[in-house]
Design a protein around this motif. Structure first.
Motif, mmCIF file in Angstrom:
data_model
loop_
_atom_site.group_PDB
_atom_site.id
_atom_site.type_symbol
_atom_site.label_atom_id
_atom_site.label_comp_id
_atom_site.label_asym_id
_atom_site.label_seq_id
_atom_site.Cartn_x
_atom_site.Cartn_y
_atom_site.Cartn_z
ATOM 1 N N MET A 248 2.057 -5.149 -0.891
ATOM 2 C CA MET A 248 2.558 -4.236 0.141
ATOM 3 C C MET A 248 2.863 -2.863 -0.435
ATOM 4 N N GLN A 249 3.343 -2.800 -1.655
ATOM 5 C CA GLN A 249 3.722 -1.524 -2.256
ATOM 6 C C GLN A 249 2.510 -0.679 -2.630
ATOM 7 N N ARG A 250 1.405 -1.303 -2.988
ATOM 8 C CA ARG A 250 0.258 -0.522 -3.445
ATOM 9 C C ARG A 250 -0.812 -0.312 -2.381
ATOM 10 N N SER A 251 -0.626 -0.838 -1.186
ATOM 11 C CA SER A 251 -1.642 -0.671 -0.154
ATOM 12 C C SER A 251 -1.028 -0.081 1.110
ATOM 13 N N MET B 188 9.191 -18.830 3.588
ATOM 14 C CA MET B 188 9.028 -17.455 3.985
ATOM 15 C C MET B 188 9.459 -16.508 2.866
ATOM 16 N N ALA B 189 10.541 -16.826 2.203
ATOM 17 C CA ALA B 189 11.014 -15.976 1.115
ATOM 18 C C ALA B 189 9.996 -15.952 -0.020
ATOM 19 N N PHE B 190 9.353 -17.092 -0.259
ATOM 20 C CA PHE B 190 8.326 -17.174 -1.294
ATOM 21 C C PHE B 190 7.193 -16.199 -1.005
ATOM 22 N N TYR B 191 6.769 -16.147 0.255
ATOM 23 C CA TYR B 191 5.715 -15.223 0.670
ATOM 24 C C TYR B 191 6.155 -13.773 0.480
ATOM 25 N N ASN B 192 7.397 -13.456 0.851
ATOM 26 C CA ASN B 192 7.887 -12.087 0.715
ATOM 27 C C ASN B 192 7.902 -11.633 -0.737
ATOM 28 N N VAL B 193 8.290 -12.513 -1.633
ATOM 29 C CA VAL B 193 8.340 -12.166 -3.055
ATOM 30 C C VAL B 193 6.929 -11.966 -3.603
ATOM 31 N N LEU B 194 6.012 -12.861 -3.253
ATOM 32 C CA LEU B 194 4.650 -12.757 -3.787
ATOM 33 C C LEU B 194 3.853 -11.605 -3.179
ATOM 34 N N SER B 195 4.135 -11.253 -1.941
ATOM 35 C CA SER B 195 3.351 -10.211 -1.292
ATOM 36 C C SER B 195 3.896 -8.804 -1.533
ATOM 37 N N ALA C 54 -0.503 0.150 5.287
ATOM 38 C CA ALA C 54 -0.182 -0.873 6.283
ATOM 39 C C ALA C 54 -1.459 -1.485 6.837
ATOM 40 N N LEU C 55 -2.462 -0.657 7.077
ATOM 41 C CA LEU C 55 -3.729 -1.158 7.607
ATOM 42 C C LEU C 55 -4.435 -2.059 6.593
ATOM 43 N N GLY C 56 -4.386 -1.695 5.332
ATOM 44 C CA GLY C 56 -4.988 -2.528 4.295
ATOM 45 C C GLY C 56 -4.292 -3.868 4.157
ATOM 46 N N PHE C 57 -2.969 -3.851 4.204
ATOM 47 C CA PHE C 57 -2.202 -5.091 4.107
ATOM 48 C C PHE C 57 -2.486 -5.990 5.308
ATOM 49 N N LEU C 58 -2.561 -5.388 6.484
ATOM 50 C CA LEU C 58 -2.881 -6.144 7.692
ATOM 51 C C LEU C 58 -4.272 -6.766 7.587
ATOM 52 N N THR C 59 -5.226 -6.011 7.066
ATOM 53 C CA THR C 59 -6.597 -6.507 6.929
ATOM 54 C C THR C 59 -6.659 -7.706 5.995
ATOM 55 N N VAL C 60 -5.963 -7.624 4.884
ATOM 56 C CA VAL C 60 -5.953 -8.743 3.932
ATOM 57 C C VAL C 60 -5.297 -9.974 4.564
ATOM 58 N N GLY C 61 -4.199 -9.769 5.261
ATOM 59 C CA GLY C 61 -3.515 -10.890 5.906
ATOM 60 C C GLY C 61 -4.363 -11.546 6.981
ATOM 61 N N MET C 62 -5.001 -10.722 7.806
ATOM 62 C CA MET C 62 -5.853 -11.260 8.861
ATOM 63 C C MET C 62 -7.082 -11.952 8.267
ATOM 64 N N GLY C 63 -7.625 -11.389 7.198
ATOM 65 C CA GLY C 63 -8.779 -12.011 6.544
ATOM 66 C C GLY C 63 -8.432 -13.369 5.950
ATOM 67 N N ALA C 64 -7.274 -13.446 5.317
ATOM 68 C CA ALA C 64 -6.847 -14.727 4.745
ATOM 69 C C ALA C 64 -6.628 -15.764 5.845
ATOM 70 N N GLY C 65 -6.034 -15.343 6.938
ATOM 71 C CA GLY C 65 -5.838 -16.255 8.066
ATOM 72 C C GLY C 65 -7.156 -16.716 8.656
ATOM 73 N N ALA C 66 -8.123 -15.798 8.743
ATOM 74 C CA ALA C 66 -9.440 -16.153 9.282
ATOM 75 C C ALA C 66 -10.142 -17.177 8.393
ATOM 76 N N VAL C 67 -10.033 -17.013 7.089
ATOM 77 C CA VAL C 67 -10.656 -17.966 6.163
ATOM 78 C C VAL C 67 -10.053 -19.358 6.355
ATOM 79 N N VAL C 68 -8.735 -19.434 6.478
ATOM 80 C CA VAL C 68 -8.070 -20.730 6.679
ATOM 81 C C VAL C 68 -8.532 -21.360 7.992
ATOM 82 N N LEU C 69 -8.622 -20.553 9.058
ATOM 83 C CA LEU C 69 -9.052 -21.087 10.352
ATOM 84 C C LEU C 69 -10.494 -21.566 10.326
ATOM 85 N N VAL C 70 -11.369 -20.843 9.633
ATOM 86 C CA VAL C 70 -12.773 -21.268 9.528
ATOM 87 C C VAL C 70 -12.867 -22.583 8.756
#
Length: 80
Positions: free
Chosen positions: A12-15, A1-8, A17-33
């Motif tokens: 998070m700083q340049r986008s 979890m800490a690894f994710y926080n450091v990399l993301s 909240a809605l943009g960050f959520l969209t990227v996260g949901m999109g990445a999750g959708a790709v993994v699920l597909v």
């Protein structure tokens, strides 16, 4: 979890909240597909009825007012 926080953090700083959520949901959708393709889960789609297809399409539509909210946030950012 800490690894994710450091990399993301830069994302998070340049986008917004809605943009960050969209990227996260999109990445999750790709993994699920990809997981569904590997497991053969999409075979069930052959048996969908018209009502099930309508419900599926309805569930993936953008929420009403989402674009208006984003425009309002941009206006506020430009003002102040």
């Amino acid at each position: 979890m800490a690894f994710y926080n450091v990399l993301s953090r830069p994302l998070m700083q340049r986008s917004s909240a809605l943009g960050f959520l969209t990227v996260g949901m999109g990445a999750g959708a790709v993994v699920l597909v990809l997981a569904g393709l590997a497991k053969g889960s999409f075979a069930a789609l052959e048996h969908f009825t018209a009502a099930q297809w309508i419900a599926a399409c309805w569930s993936i539509r953008p929420p009403a007012g989402a674009d208006q909210e984003q425009r309002g946030q941009r206006r506020e950012a430009e003002r102040g």
